[in-house]
Design a protein around this motif. Sequence first.
Motif, short mmCIF file in Angstrom:
data_model
loop_
_atom_site.label_atom_id
_atom_site.label_comp_id
_atom_site.label_asym_id
_atom_site.label_seq_id
_atom_site.Cartn_x
_atom_site.Cartn_y
_atom_site.Cartn_z
N UNK A 163 -27.20 -9.55 -21.40
CA UNK A 163 -26.29 -9.13 -20.34
C UNK A 163 -24.88 -8.98 -20.88
N UNK A 164 -24.15 -8.03 -20.30
CA UNK A 164 -22.74 -7.84 -20.62
C UNK A 164 -21.96 -7.84 -19.31
N UNK A 165 -21.06 -8.78 -19.17
CA UNK A 165 -20.29 -8.96 -17.93
C UNK A 165 -21.21 -9.05 -16.72
N UNK A 166 -22.31 -9.77 -16.88
CA UNK A 166 -23.23 -10.00 -15.79
C UNK A 166 -24.22 -8.89 -15.53
N UNK A 167 -24.09 -7.74 -16.21
CA UNK A 167 -25.01 -6.62 -16.03
C UNK A 167 -26.08 -6.66 -17.12
N UNK A 168 -27.34 -6.62 -16.71
CA UNK A 168 -28.42 -6.59 -17.69
C UNK A 168 -28.38 -5.26 -18.44
N UNK A 169 -28.29 -5.33 -19.76
CA UNK A 169 -28.17 -4.10 -20.55
C UNK A 169 -29.34 -3.88 -21.50
N UNK A 170 -30.19 -4.90 -21.70
CA UNK A 170 -31.37 -4.65 -22.53
C UNK A 170 -32.40 -5.75 -22.33
N UNK A 171 -33.66 -5.37 -22.51
CA UNK A 171 -34.75 -6.34 -22.57
C UNK A 171 -35.55 -6.01 -23.81
N UNK A 203 -27.21 -13.78 -24.27
CA UNK A 203 -28.56 -13.53 -24.77
C UNK A 203 -29.47 -14.60 -24.20
N UNK A 204 -30.43 -14.21 -23.38
CA UNK A 204 -31.27 -15.16 -22.66
C UNK A 204 -32.71 -15.08 -23.15
N UNK A 205 -33.27 -16.21 -23.54
CA UNK A 205 -34.66 -16.27 -23.97
C UNK A 205 -35.57 -16.26 -22.75
N UNK A 206 -36.48 -15.29 -22.69
CA UNK A 206 -37.46 -15.23 -21.62
C UNK A 206 -38.75 -15.96 -22.00
N UNK A 207 -39.17 -15.79 -23.24
CA UNK A 207 -40.36 -16.50 -23.71
C UNK A 207 -40.42 -16.40 -25.23
N UNK A 208 -41.17 -17.32 -25.83
CA UNK A 208 -41.38 -17.31 -27.28
C UNK A 208 -42.70 -17.99 -27.59
#
Length: 245
Positions: free
Chosen positions: A141-149, A107-112
């Motif tokens: 991401x799941x196993x390196x594949x982006x799955x949601x934004x 889970x990667x934070x893009x902005x807040x």
Amino acid sequence: MTDLKRVERQAGVALWRQIADRIREAISRGEFDESGMVPPEMMLAAQFGVNRHTVRSALAALTQEGVVRAVQGRGTLIVRKERFNFPISRRTRFTEGIGDQARDLQGLLLSSEIEPADPEVARWLALEAETPVVRLEALRKADGRAVSRSTAWFPAERFKGIGEVFARSGSITEALAALGLGDYLRSVTEISATHAEAADIAALELTPGAILLVTRAVNTDLSGVPIQYAVTRFPADRVQFTIAS
């Protein structure tokens, strides 16, 4: 051969993009499963009523997207990628939902940032307009594949600092727990589909014309008070939903 409808020349969408959409949808429905191959360019050009260059552009986009790949001497092979199954229930959780389907979850934070709630966000969160909320943009991401934004809003008075906590944990559930909310429920989920726009194309590593599944969802605490409103975009060729009662 599957009966693919001809494209609409006055639709305001490039012909190659329409063709890519039709082929992608046919693949998703399993209409080429018997051969495992996309029909030859000449056949597609005749059926869509376009030239081979337009078909080639559509196939190039699908290749970049990872849906198909060219095989020398054979044609265009459909790339089989299993979709992640994402259950939607009263306790929808990303990590638990993907579960053992992936070895590595991120889970990667893009902005807040804190901002005044606009009328739509205020309505979903049952707040007065202009009430401060935390807006959090995240990529999963799941196993390196982006799955949601996702774009999510939380009442700032209750969840100030959730962005910093999420950046460390990569989990909304863990972030909420760290801020004192140990459990929560999904009260509303609306699902629609749309073409990906520029920001999602870049973040989710898609090609123009890719289809997204979009959820608008509200989570509440156990007393029924809204604590999160989120709009989440999922690549339709990577994720499917299961609705649990």
